[in-house]
Design a protein around this motif. Sequence first.
Motif, PDB file in Angstrom:
ATOM      1  N   LEU A  51       0.816  -1.211   0.000  1.00  0.00           N
ATOM      2  CA  LEU A  51       0.000   0.000   0.000  1.00  0.00           C
ATOM      3  C   LEU A  51       0.851   1.264   0.000  1.00  0.00           C
ATOM      4  CD1 LEU A  51      -2.676  -1.103   2.650  1.00  0.00           C
ATOM      5  CD2 LEU A  51      -2.869  -1.185   0.154  1.00  0.00           C
TER       6      LEU A  51
ATOM      7  N   LYS B  79      -0.389   4.920  -0.843  1.00  0.00           N
ATOM      8  CA  LYS B  79      -1.845   4.973  -0.812  1.00  0.00           C
ATOM      9  C   LYS B  79      -2.329   5.734   0.422  1.00  0.00           C
ATOM     10  CE  LYS B  79      -2.561   2.239  -4.400  1.00  0.00           C
ATOM     11  NZ  LYS B  79      -3.245   2.713  -5.636  1.00  0.00           N
ATOM     12  N   ARG B  80      -3.394   6.474   0.253  1.00  0.00           N
ATOM     13  CA  ARG B  80      -4.025   7.190   1.362  1.00  0.00           C
ATOM     14  C   ARG B  80      -5.248   6.389   1.795  1.00  0.00           C
ATOM     15  NH1 ARG B  80      -5.203  12.175  -2.226  1.00  0.00           N
ATOM     16  NH2 ARG B  80      -5.593  10.357  -3.557  1.00  0.00           N
ATOM     17  N   VAL B  81      -5.215   5.883   3.029  1.00  0.00           N
ATOM     18  CA  VAL B  81      -6.255   4.983   3.519  1.00  0.00           C
ATOM     19  C   VAL B  81      -6.928   5.598   4.746  1.00  0.00           C
ATOM     20  CG1 VAL B  81      -6.734   2.709   4.508  1.00  0.00           C
ATOM     21  CG2 VAL B  81      -5.058   2.932   2.652  1.00  0.00           C
TER      22      VAL B  81
ATOM     23  N   ALA C 248       0.923   2.384   3.738  1.00  0.00           N
ATOM     24  CA  ALA C 248      -0.095   3.397   3.484  1.00  0.00           C
ATOM     25  C   ALA C 248       0.096   4.629   4.364  1.00  0.00           C
ATOM     26  CB  ALA C 248      -1.484   2.815   3.736  1.00  0.00           C
TER      27      ALA C 248
ATOM     28  N   ASP D 152      -7.484   7.155  -1.278  1.00  0.00           N
ATOM     29  CA  ASP D 152      -7.482   6.109  -2.302  1.00  0.00           C
ATOM     30  C   ASP D 152      -8.313   4.912  -1.884  1.00  0.00           C
ATOM     31  OD1 ASP D 152      -5.384   7.270  -4.139  1.00  0.00           O
ATOM     32  OD2 ASP D 152      -4.204   7.126  -2.301  1.00  0.00           O
TER      33      ASP D 152
ATOM     34  N   GLY E 249     -11.231   4.836  -6.619  1.00  0.00           N
ATOM     35  CA  GLY E 249     -10.845   4.311  -5.319  1.00  0.00           C
ATOM     36  C   GLY E 249     -11.861   3.298  -4.823  1.00  0.00           C
TER      37      GLY E 249
END
Length: 235
Positions: free
Chosen positions: A33, A36-38, A57, A97, A126
């Motif tokens: 990840l 990635k923005r989680v 992430a 995301d 997303g």
Amino acid sequence: MKLADAVAFVGHQIHVCRFREAGTLLRWMGGDLRGKRVLDVAGGDGYWAGQARKRGAHAVSIDLARAKMAYGKSLAHPPALIEGDALKLPFADGAFDAVLSVCAIEHFDDGGRSLAEMARVLRPGGEIFMSADVLSRADAWPKLRDAHKAKYHVQHTYTHESLRALMDEHGLDIVGHSYQFRTAAAERLYLSLSAYGGKVGFNAAAPLAPLVALGDRRAPNDRGSIVLVRARKRA
């Protein structure tokens, strides 16, 4: 391993359903990840968002439980922990995301509004990875059903089809789903642990998880106690 992490591991992963439930959602999200923005909605102490952070992430967990978030800050891999309302997320449109939500929507008065907010902060393309209470056969055991709902403040229950209808309103398409505790025996176990065992009972029943998983693999994927859903925001 820090003591706080050991306690969190026991609470979140030595559990008859959470390890397989949240573990499946994270597996769907992907092993790498990085970048990635989680966002984890109603993430409590941020443990599962922290697992996304360990995979690279930029992870954020939002919740209203201040004490849980204070505890989460002591973990070895804490995400950003933000106090806020899942029905009014304090983030810009398209800020993430991926959105994670582990058995949270059933506790909200307005599940549709929470989904609208998750969709809003998700970028086009997303994905949302979420689970929800279904309790497909709960009416067969009304005392267990009512005890579960009262104890965990369950406002609504959802199937993958009812979630599909809600998500469609907000530009989301379901691309996969999976039920857990699919058999009648497994669902009664789930409700009994919930009504009489609480967190200790769920943890004590963890050795039964492989049997529940085996039963799930043999049963149709159309009902159970919990539904897991993966959905993608339309471009």
